[in-house]
Design a protein around this motif. Structure first.
Motif, PDB file in Angstrom:
ATOM      1  N   SER A   1      72.153  22.323  38.744  1.00 46.20           N
ATOM      2  CA  SER A   1      73.336  22.299  38.201  1.00 46.20           C
ATOM      3  C   SER A   1      73.583  23.021  36.973  1.00 46.20           C
ATOM      4  O   SER A   1      74.702  22.799  36.437  1.00 46.20           O
ATOM      5  N   CYS A   2      72.773  23.905  36.563  1.00 40.80           N
ATOM      6  CA  CYS A   2      72.797  24.457  35.148  1.00 40.80           C
ATOM      7  C   CYS A   2      73.024  25.815  35.060  1.00 40.80           C
ATOM      8  O   CYS A   2      72.613  26.699  35.995  1.00 40.80           O
ATOM      9  N   GLN A   3      73.651  25.929  34.062  1.00 42.71           N
ATOM     10  CA  GLN A   3      74.590  27.465  33.891  1.00 42.71           C
ATOM     11  C   GLN A   3      73.109  28.503  33.808  1.00 42.71           C
ATOM     12  O   GLN A   3      73.472  29.667  33.846  1.00 42.71           O
TER      13      GLN A   3
ATOM     14  N   TYR B   1      70.418  28.282  35.286  1.00 44.26           N
ATOM     15  CA  TYR B   1      69.551  28.468  36.703  1.00 44.26           C
ATOM     16  C   TYR B   1      70.187  29.558  37.364  1.00 44.26           C
ATOM     17  O   TYR B   1      71.257  29.905  37.567  1.00 44.26           O
ATOM     18  N   SER B   2      69.144  30.386  37.859  1.00 47.29           N
ATOM     19  CA  SER B   2      69.417  31.292  39.198  1.00 47.29           C
ATOM     20  C   SER B   2      68.342  31.370  40.194  1.00 47.29           C
ATOM     21  O   SER B   2      67.215  30.955  39.832  1.00 47.29           O
TER      22      SER B   2
ATOM     23  N   HIS C   1      70.109  21.467  29.224  1.00 47.09           N
ATOM     24  CA  HIS C   1      70.972  21.791  30.111  1.00 47.09           C
ATOM     25  C   HIS C   1      72.670  21.683  29.883  1.00 47.09           C
ATOM     26  O   HIS C   1      72.898  21.148  29.157  1.00 47.09           O
TER      27      HIS C   1
ATOM     28  N   LYS D   1      77.028  24.077  34.924  1.00 43.34           N
ATOM     29  CA  LYS D   1      77.491  25.106  35.562  1.00 43.34           C
ATOM     30  C   LYS D   1      78.835  25.194  35.856  1.00 43.34           C
ATOM     31  O   LYS D   1      79.369  24.141  36.480  1.00 43.34           O
TER      32      LYS D   1
ATOM     33  N   ILE E   1      81.852  26.421  37.880  1.00 42.52           N
ATOM     34  CA  ILE E   1      81.925  27.105  39.269  1.00 42.52           C
ATOM     35  C   ILE E   1      83.437  27.495  39.536  1.00 42.52           C
ATOM     36  O   ILE E   1      84.169  27.120  39.178  1.00 42.52           O
TER      37      ILE E   1
END
Ligand code: SF4
Length: 201
Positions: free
Chosen positions: A164-166, A168-169, A196, A199, A201
């Motif tokens: 749920s972290c911005q 992360y990909s 963290h 993110k 959306i």
């Protein structure tokens, strides 16, 4: 959907056995923390609040955030922290821009209680020593997926996991952290990351 408490259903279903196992672990955790709280005349939630505040940044130690973190109402947290103030285990950090809002910080007495209680998980840690590393990594992969799915379903209100972290990909079939500039193996996905950022959306 069938009740997993009906043993005929539970014993024929891996999902039922996983949920029953998690339910048993929750009971163990509750009992272990209860034993600690009795020693200090505190409630289990008060012990959990001290542990959480000791290891998280000030912005997470407001009544509002703690209510979301522990999935209880703000009055429940306010009541719980009233006793922590009375026992001088925490102090307020005033908010310079909003006089009604404050964060909290542990006093030396609060930190001493954390040090006395935080190893209540030792029997679980001991039990895990008998499980091989591959199995543990598989369990964490499963737990991280379940926890993320529950967050997506709004059953969990706050999480600080990679998914749920911005930063992360996805990296092919794997994971990547754009803050640490590194690929993350399944077992490196974090449950609770200091960096963290939710993110959007
Ligand atoms: S900053 Fe932390 S939570 Fe976010 S992707 Fe990186 S390791 Fe995961």
């Amino acid at each position: 959907m069938k009740s997993i408490f009906n043993l005929n259903n539970q014993n024929l279903s891996i999902d039922g056995k996983i949920i029953a196992g998690l339910d048993k672990l929750v009971s163990v955790h509750r009992n272990l923390i209860w034993e600690q709280s009795k020693k200090f005349g505190l409630s289990p939630i008060q012990i959990q609040l001290l542990l959480f505040m000791n290891y998280h940044k000030a912005e997470y130690t407001t009544v509002s955030y703690l209510a979301k973190e522990f999935q209880v109402t703000k009055p429940t947290i306010s009541d719980a922290v009233k006793m922590l103030f009375q026992k001088e285990l925490v102090v307020k950090i005033e908010n310079s821009t909003d006089a009604r809002s404050y964060a909290m910080q542990l006093t030396a007495e609060g930190i001493a209680i954390v040090q006395e209680t935080e190893l209540f998980t030792r029997s679980l840690q001991y039990a895990l020593q008998f499980v091989n590393e591959t199995s543990k990594q598989e369990v964490w992969e499963l737990l991280s997926k379940i926890l993320f799915q529950l967050t997506q379903m709004d059953v969990i209100s706050v999480n600080r996991m990679c998914f749920s972290c911005q930063f992360y990909s996805q990296n092919g079939q794997g994971h990547y952290c754009n803050l640490l500039f590194k690929s993350l193996a399944n077992h490196e996905i974090r449950m609770d990351c200091e960096e963290h950022v939710v993110k959007v959306i």
